[in-house]
Scaffold this motif. Structure first.
Motif, PDB file in Angstrom:
ATOM      1  N   ASP A  31       0.826  -1.241   0.036  1.00  0.00           N
ATOM      2  CA  ASP A  31       0.051   0.100   0.089  1.00  0.00           C
ATOM      3  C   ASP A  31       0.991   1.051  -0.086  1.00  0.00           C
ATOM      4  OD1 ASP A  31      -0.797   0.307   3.581  1.00  0.00           O
ATOM      5  OD2 ASP A  31       1.223  -0.232   2.460  1.00  0.00           O
ATOM      6  N   TYR A  32       2.150   0.954   0.203  1.00  0.00           N
ATOM      7  CA  TYR A  32       3.083   2.267  -0.074  1.00  0.00           C
ATOM      8  C   TYR A  32       4.184   2.021  -0.960  1.00  0.00           C
ATOM      9  CZ  TYR A  32       5.950   5.822   2.045  1.00  0.00           C
ATOM     10  OH  TYR A  32       6.832   7.070   2.554  1.00  0.00           O
ATOM     11  N   PHE A  33       4.693   2.800  -1.622  1.00  0.00           N
ATOM     12  CA  PHE A  33       5.726   2.741  -2.554  1.00  0.00           C
ATOM     13  C   PHE A  33       6.633   3.938  -2.359  1.00  0.00           C
ATOM     14  CE2 PHE A  33       3.794  -0.836  -4.489  1.00  0.00           C
ATOM     15  CZ  PHE A  33       2.389  -0.661  -4.219  1.00  0.00           C
ATOM     16  N   ILE A  34       8.092   3.763  -2.619  1.00  0.00           N
ATOM     17  CA  ILE A  34       9.035   4.678  -2.331  1.00  0.00           C
ATOM     18  C   ILE A  34      10.094   4.536  -3.604  1.00  0.00           C
ATOM     19  CG2 ILE A  34      10.598   5.933  -0.969  1.00  0.00           C
ATOM     20  CD1 ILE A  34       8.803   3.087   0.511  1.00  0.00           C
TER      21      ILE A  34
ATOM     22  N   LEU B  88      27.293  -4.165   2.609  1.00  0.00           N
ATOM     23  CA  LEU B  88      27.038  -2.879   3.025  1.00  0.00           C
ATOM     24  C   LEU B  88      25.774  -2.810   3.855  1.00  0.00           C
ATOM     25  CD1 LEU B  88      27.666   0.286   3.082  1.00  0.00           C
ATOM     26  CD2 LEU B  88      26.018   0.517   1.148  1.00  0.00           C
ATOM     27  N   TYR B  89      26.065  -2.642   5.289  1.00  0.00           N
ATOM     28  CA  TYR B  89      24.812  -2.685   6.183  1.00  0.00           C
ATOM     29  C   TYR B  89      24.307  -1.090   6.390  1.00  0.00           C
ATOM     30  CZ  TYR B  89      26.224  -7.566   6.731  1.00  0.00           C
ATOM     31  OH  TYR B  89      26.434  -8.885   6.523  1.00  0.00           O
ATOM     32  N   LEU B  90      22.949  -1.074   6.083  1.00  0.00           N
ATOM     33  CA  LEU B  90      22.292   0.189   6.159  1.00  0.00           C
ATOM     34  C   LEU B  90      21.302   0.175   7.236  1.00  0.00           C
ATOM     35  CD1 LEU B  90      21.952   0.503   2.242  1.00  0.00           C
ATOM     36  CD2 LEU B  90      23.078   2.014   3.512  1.00  0.00           C
ATOM     37  N   CYS B  91      21.242   1.321   7.854  1.00  0.00           N
ATOM     38  CA  CYS B  91      20.416   1.438   8.723  1.00  0.00           C
ATOM     39  C   CYS B  91      19.450   2.565   8.348  1.00  0.00           C
ATOM     40  CB  CYS B  91      21.066   2.078   9.976  1.00  0.00           C
ATOM     41  SG  CYS B  91      20.177   2.962  11.231  1.00  0.00           S
ATOM     42  N   ALA B  92      18.153   2.497   8.692  1.00  0.00           N
ATOM     43  CA  ALA B  92      17.110   3.442   8.425  1.00  0.00           C
ATOM     44  C   ALA B  92      16.358   3.918   9.526  1.00  0.00           C
ATOM     45  CB  ALA B  92      16.244   3.143   7.081  1.00  0.00           C
ATOM     46  N   SER B  93      15.838   5.163   9.570  1.00  0.00           N
ATOM     47  CA  SER B  93      15.100   5.426  10.478  1.00  0.00           C
ATOM     48  C   SER B  93      13.633   6.079  10.245  1.00  0.00           C
ATOM     49  CB  SER B  93      15.729   6.381  11.456  1.00  0.00           C
ATOM     50  OG  SER B  93      15.820   7.793  11.293  1.00  0.00           O
ATOM     51  N   SER B  94      12.650   5.934  10.942  1.00  0.00           N
ATOM     52  CA  SER B  94      11.607   6.663  10.718  1.00  0.00           C
ATOM     53  C   SER B  94      10.984   7.025  11.825  1.00  0.00           C
ATOM     54  CB  SER B  94      10.737   5.739   9.803  1.00  0.00           C
ATOM     55  OG  SER B  94      10.241   4.694  10.715  1.00  0.00           O
ATOM     56  N   PHE B  95       9.983   7.834  11.965  1.00  0.00           N
ATOM     57  CA  PHE B  95       9.349   8.553  13.179  1.00  0.00           C
ATOM     58  C   PHE B  95       8.739   7.435  13.947  1.00  0.00           C
ATOM     59  CE2 PHE B  95       8.236  12.115  15.398  1.00  0.00           C
ATOM     60  CZ  PHE B  95       6.971  12.318  15.559  1.00  0.00           C
ATOM     61  N   THR B  96       7.545   6.922  13.671  1.00  0.00           N
ATOM     62  CA  THR B  96       6.982   5.814  14.318  1.00  0.00           C
ATOM     63  C   THR B  96       6.421   4.752  13.493  1.00  0.00           C
ATOM     64  OG1 THR B  96       5.044   7.171  14.719  1.00  0.00           O
ATOM     65  CG2 THR B  96       6.683   7.375  16.353  1.00  0.00           C
ATOM     66  N   GLN B  97       5.550   5.240  12.828  1.00  0.00           N
ATOM     67  CA  GLN B  97       4.624   4.272  12.131  1.00  0.00           C
ATOM     68  C   GLN B  97       5.219   3.407  10.904  1.00  0.00           C
ATOM     69  OE1 GLN B  97       2.016   3.014  13.529  1.00  0.00           O
ATOM     70  NE2 GLN B  97       2.280   4.648  15.218  1.00  0.00           N
ATOM     71  N   THR B  99       3.814   3.757   8.241  1.00  0.00           N
ATOM     72  CA  THR B  99       3.705   4.661   7.068  1.00  0.00           C
ATOM     73  C   THR B  99       4.528   5.657   7.027  1.00  0.00           C
ATOM     74  OG1 THR B  99       1.671   5.574   8.458  1.00  0.00           O
ATOM     75  CG2 THR B  99       1.171   4.049   6.799  1.00  0.00           C
ATOM     76  N   ASP B 100       5.644   5.950   7.995  1.00  0.00           N
ATOM     77  CA  ASP B 100       6.181   7.053   8.052  1.00  0.00           C
ATOM     78  C   ASP B 100       7.617   6.889   6.999  1.00  0.00           C
ATOM     79  OD1 ASP B 100       6.064   7.393  11.308  1.00  0.00           O
ATOM     80  OD2 ASP B 100       4.831   8.682   9.808  1.00  0.00           O
TER      81      ASP B 100
END
Lengths: 113, 113
Positions: A31-34, B88-97, B99-100
Motif C-alpha cells: 500500500d506504499y511505494f517509494i 554494506l549494512y544500512l540503517c534507516a530511521s523513521s518517526f514511528t509508524q 507509513t512514515d
C-alpha cells in the motif's frame, strides 16, 4: 514470496532529456511505494513516495506513477542532469509486514553530457 | 537536523569473528531498521526495532541480531562471520509508524576475509 523488480538494469540518458525508470511489483497487498536514489559510497536517498490510493504524485522534477491494475510503478525525471546519475531503487511496503521495505534490484542511470 | 549516522564506516574482519555495528537515528525518530546490501542479493531487510523491541524480522540466520536502546540508538551484531557476510549494512530511521518515510544512513562497509 513477494518481490519488486525493475525492467531495465541500465538507462543512458542525454543531459536535458526526460528519464523514465520502471518497476514491477508482485504483492497486491502493498500500500506504499517509494523511490530511492543511491550514489556511489552513499546510502539510499529518499526521492518521492506514493500511497496506493493515488495514481500520480509530483515532486521537484520528479513524478511517480502507480498503476495498481498491472502492478507497475514508474519514476519520471524531467530535464535529467549529471547529478541524477545514480542507481535508483523502487521499494514497496505491505502494511501487514510493518516497516519492512522490499526493494527492487535497482536501475543505473547514466547521464551523458 | 542531523541525518542518520552509522559507525564505523568501514570494517575488516576475518571469518569466525563477530562484529557490532552502530546506528544513531534522526533526532525524534523511534523506529530503526537494518538492511544488508550486496551486489548479488540487493537490499534485504534484516530487522526493525521500535521502543527497544524488535518489531519485525527478515529471513536471516540467528547469527544476525540487534538491539535498541532507550535513546533509540541501535546496534546490530553478527557472530561467527562468514565470507558471505561481506556487504554494506544500512540503517534507516523513521518517526514511528510503518507509513512514515524511512531515511537511510551512509552504511557500514563490512569486509570478511
Amino acid at each position: 514470496g513477494e518481490s519488486v523488480g525493475l525492467h531495465l538494469p541500465t538507462l543512458s540518458v542525454q543531459e536535458g532529456d526526460n528519464s523514465i525508470i520502471n518497476c514491477a511489483y508482485s504483492n497486491s497487498a502493498s500500500d506504499y511505494f517509494i523511490w530511492y536514489k543511491q550514489e556511489s559510497g552513499k546510502g539510499p536517498q529518499f526521492i518521492i513516495d506514493i500511497r496506493s490510493n493515488m495514481d500520480k504524485r509530483q515532486g521537484q522534477r520528479v513524478t511517480v506513477l502507480l498503476n495498481k491494475t498491472v502492478k507497475h510503478l514508474s519514476l519520471q525525471i524531467a530535464a535529467t542532469q549529471p547529478g541524477d546519475s545514480a542507481v535508483y531503487f523502487c521499494a514497496e511496503r505491505d502494511k501487514a509486514a510493518g516497516n519492512k521495505l522490499t526493494f527492487g534490484g535497482g536501475t543505473r542511470v547514466l547521464v551523458k553530457p | 537536523k542531523a541525518g542518520v549516522t552509522q559507525t564505523p564506516r568501514y570494517l575488516i574482519k576475518t571469518r569466525g569473528q563477530q562484529v557490532t555495528l552502530s546506528c544513531s537515528p534522526i533526532s525524534g525518530h523511534r523506529s530503526v531498521s537494518w538492511y544488508q546490501q550486496t551486489p548479488g542479493q540487493g537490499l534485504q531487510f534484516l530487522f526493525e526495532y521500535f521502543s527497544e523491541t524488535q518489531r519485525n524480522k527478515g529471513n536471516f540466520p540467528g547469527r544476525f541480531s540487534g538491539r535498541q536502546f532507550s535513546n533509540s540508538r541501535s546496534e546490530m551484531n553478527v557472530s561467527t562471520l562468514e565470507l558471505g557476510d561481506s556487504a554494506l549494512y544500512l540503517c534507516a530511521s523513521s518517526f514511528t509508524q510503518a507509513t512514515d518515510t524511512q531515511y537511510f544512513g551512509p552504511g557500514t562497509r563490512l569486509t570478511v576475509l
